[in-house]
Design a protein around this motif. Structure first.
Motif, short mmCIF file in Angstrom:
data_model
loop_
_atom_site.label_atom_id
_atom_site.label_comp_id
_atom_site.label_asym_id
_atom_site.label_seq_id
_atom_site.Cartn_x
_atom_site.Cartn_y
_atom_site.Cartn_z
N THR A 147 0.84 -1.21 0.00
CA THR A 147 0.00 0.00 0.00
C THR A 147 0.87 1.25 0.00
N LEU A 148 1.90 1.26 0.84
CA LEU A 148 2.82 2.40 0.91
C LEU A 148 3.53 2.61 -0.42
N MET A 149 4.15 1.55 -0.94
CA MET A 149 4.97 1.70 -2.15
C MET A 149 4.13 1.99 -3.38
N GLN A 150 2.93 1.44 -3.46
CA GLN A 150 2.04 1.78 -4.57
C GLN A 150 1.71 3.27 -4.54
N SER A 151 1.48 3.79 -3.34
CA SER A 151 1.18 5.21 -3.19
C SER A 151 2.36 6.07 -3.63
N VAL A 152 3.55 5.69 -3.20
CA VAL A 152 4.76 6.44 -3.54
C VAL A 152 5.03 6.39 -5.04
N CYS A 153 4.83 5.21 -5.63
CA CYS A 153 5.12 5.03 -7.06
C CYS A 153 4.00 5.52 -7.96
N GLY A 154 2.88 5.92 -7.36
CA GLY A 154 1.75 6.40 -8.16
C GLY A 154 1.13 5.30 -9.00
N CYS A 155 1.05 4.12 -8.43
CA CYS A 155 0.56 2.95 -9.16
C CYS A 155 -0.62 2.35 -8.40
N ALA A 156 -1.61 1.88 -9.13
CA ALA A 156 -2.81 1.34 -8.48
C ALA A 156 -3.09 -0.09 -8.92
N LEU A 157 -2.04 -0.87 -9.13
CA LEU A 157 -2.24 -2.26 -9.51
C LEU A 157 -2.87 -3.03 -8.34
N PRO A 158 -3.68 -4.04 -8.64
CA PRO A 158 -4.22 -4.88 -7.55
C PRO A 158 -3.09 -5.53 -6.76
N HIS A 159 -3.28 -5.66 -5.45
CA HIS A 159 -2.23 -6.23 -4.60
C HIS A 159 -1.82 -7.63 -5.06
N GLN A 160 -2.76 -8.40 -5.60
CA GLN A 160 -2.42 -9.77 -6.01
C GLN A 160 -1.49 -9.83 -7.20
N GLN A 161 -1.30 -8.69 -7.88
CA GLN A 161 -0.30 -8.64 -8.95
C GLN A 161 1.08 -8.25 -8.41
N ILE A 162 1.12 -7.78 -7.18
CA ILE A 162 2.38 -7.37 -6.56
C ILE A 162 2.87 -8.44 -5.59
N VAL A 163 1.96 -9.00 -4.80
CA VAL A 163 2.29 -10.10 -3.88
C VAL A 163 1.63 -11.36 -4.42
N LEU A 164 2.46 -12.27 -4.94
CA LEU A 164 1.91 -13.47 -5.59
C LEU A 164 1.71 -14.63 -4.62
#
Length: 352
Positions: A53-70
């Motif tokens: 949640t933190l890093m998505q916010s910093v990177c300006g990205c809104a990908l679903p969490h399941q695409q980031i944590v597999l």
């Protein structure tokens, strides 16, 4: 610009380093993505990974969490996962998809480098398969820190991954000189690049009252607006009142744990530097405790665990930087800029 795999043991401050790196790369005009292929099994089912949640916010990205944590690691992970080759292929494919649409991908490892090695999903193996270098973040506690760092670096290299270097992080002020004068040379004599020595900063290294409440749960009896207070120590109240004050004065900004029926000790703690009162056993305190805590702006949390169980659960508490925590985000960035050789780190990241 290539990716980098940021590894380290639990509590080393990996996420703060990832955060600062992302901010530096963005400031230089790079589009950054974050990837955390192996998360930790959440304590509460359905709770999203706070680092993501933190890093998505910093990177300006809104990908679903399941695409980031597999996947999620845990002590019984082999009951859930069996097909290592398939999982590894999925992770590499997901990494390449992120890399194809960005200038740099910061990959964060899980709690320890060796986790899920039985399925060839340990951090060095994944870094080697991704074709990115490994940066080791090592917190400093004592001389054993050097031994752990050497062992971790050897493990990374033995797995065929490229070692970028080491950042010593969360270094206590009394150990700064020894880290620079003893620990750094010991690693560099072995050909290991030490890219930074970052002093411990309580703003990002010390957990807040909110982090304690997240782990313990319980009812907040007062002080809900003061959950961002920092907790630097934990004391347990099981003594007589006569000896309490001298004991309580030893620890500033503390969490004080005592039974809900020990109003005398709770009131004594409130006359010293205390960040939170944690009352155990589900026993509501004397109203004087609530009034005095409110006056002192100290949260009071009532939990239904006994004192021993409460102390055991506190092992799960760690400092988490949240998206809206500008103070902590800026502190992470400042510390990185002041104490890490960014030019050398970027150069080593780009090495084949």
């Amino acid at each position: 610009m290539k990716g980098i795999f940021v590894s380290g043991r639990y509590g080393s401050g990996k996420t703060a380093v990832c955060l600062a790196m992302a901010l530096k790369l963005q400031a230089e005009g790079h589009q950054v993505r974050y990837f955390k292929p192996l998360g930790v099994m959440p304590a509460v089912v359905g709770r999203e990974d706070e680092d993501v949640t933190l890093m998505q916010s910093v990177c300006g990205c809104a990908l679903p969490h399941q695409q980031i944590v597999l996947m999620h690691s845990g002590p019984q992970y082999l009951s859930r996962y069996h097909r290592g080759e398939e999982y590894q292929a999925s992770i590499i494919q997901a990494y390449r998809a992120l890399a194809a649409h960005s200038d740099a991908v910061i990959v964060e490892g899980t709690t320890f480098l060796h986790i899920m090695a039985s399925l060839s999903l340990d951090a060095p193996t994944l870094a080697q398969k991704m074709g990115v270098g490994c940066l080791l973040v090592s917190s400093v506690e004592d001389d054993y820190t050097v031994d752990r760092a050497i062992l971790d670096c050897a493990f990374i290299q033995a797995k065929g991954a490229r070692l970028v270097g080491v950042i010593f992080n969360n270094v206590p002020r009394p150990l700064l000189g020894k880290t620079e004068g003893v620990y750094r040379p010991l690693l560099e004599q072995r050909g290991i690049a030490v890219l930074g020595v970052m002093p411990k900063d309580t703003i990002i290294a010390v957990p807040t009252v909110r982090a304690y409440h997240d782990v313990l749960g319980g009812e907040i009896l007062t002080g809900e607006e003061h959950l961002e207070l920092l907790v630097e120590d934990v004391l347990v109240g099981a003594m007589s009142l006569e000896g309490a004050l001298s004991y309580l004065r030893r620890a500033p900004n503390k969490a004080f744990i005592t039974g809900g029926d020990r109003a005398d000790l709770a009131l004594a703690a409130l006359e010293t530097s205390t960040s939170v009162i944690i009352l155990t056993g589900g026993l509501y305190p004397d109203v004087r405790v609530i009034y005095r805590a409110a006056d002192k702006k100290v949260p009071v949390i009532l939990v239904h665990h006994d004192t021993y169980s409460t102390i055991e659960k506190l092992r799960e508490v760690s400092r988490k930087i949240r998206p809206g925590d500008a103070r902590a985000i800026n502190a992470a960035k400042r510390g990185f800029e002041a104490h890490v050789d960014w030019a050398r780190l970027k150069e080593l990241m780009l090495c084949p």
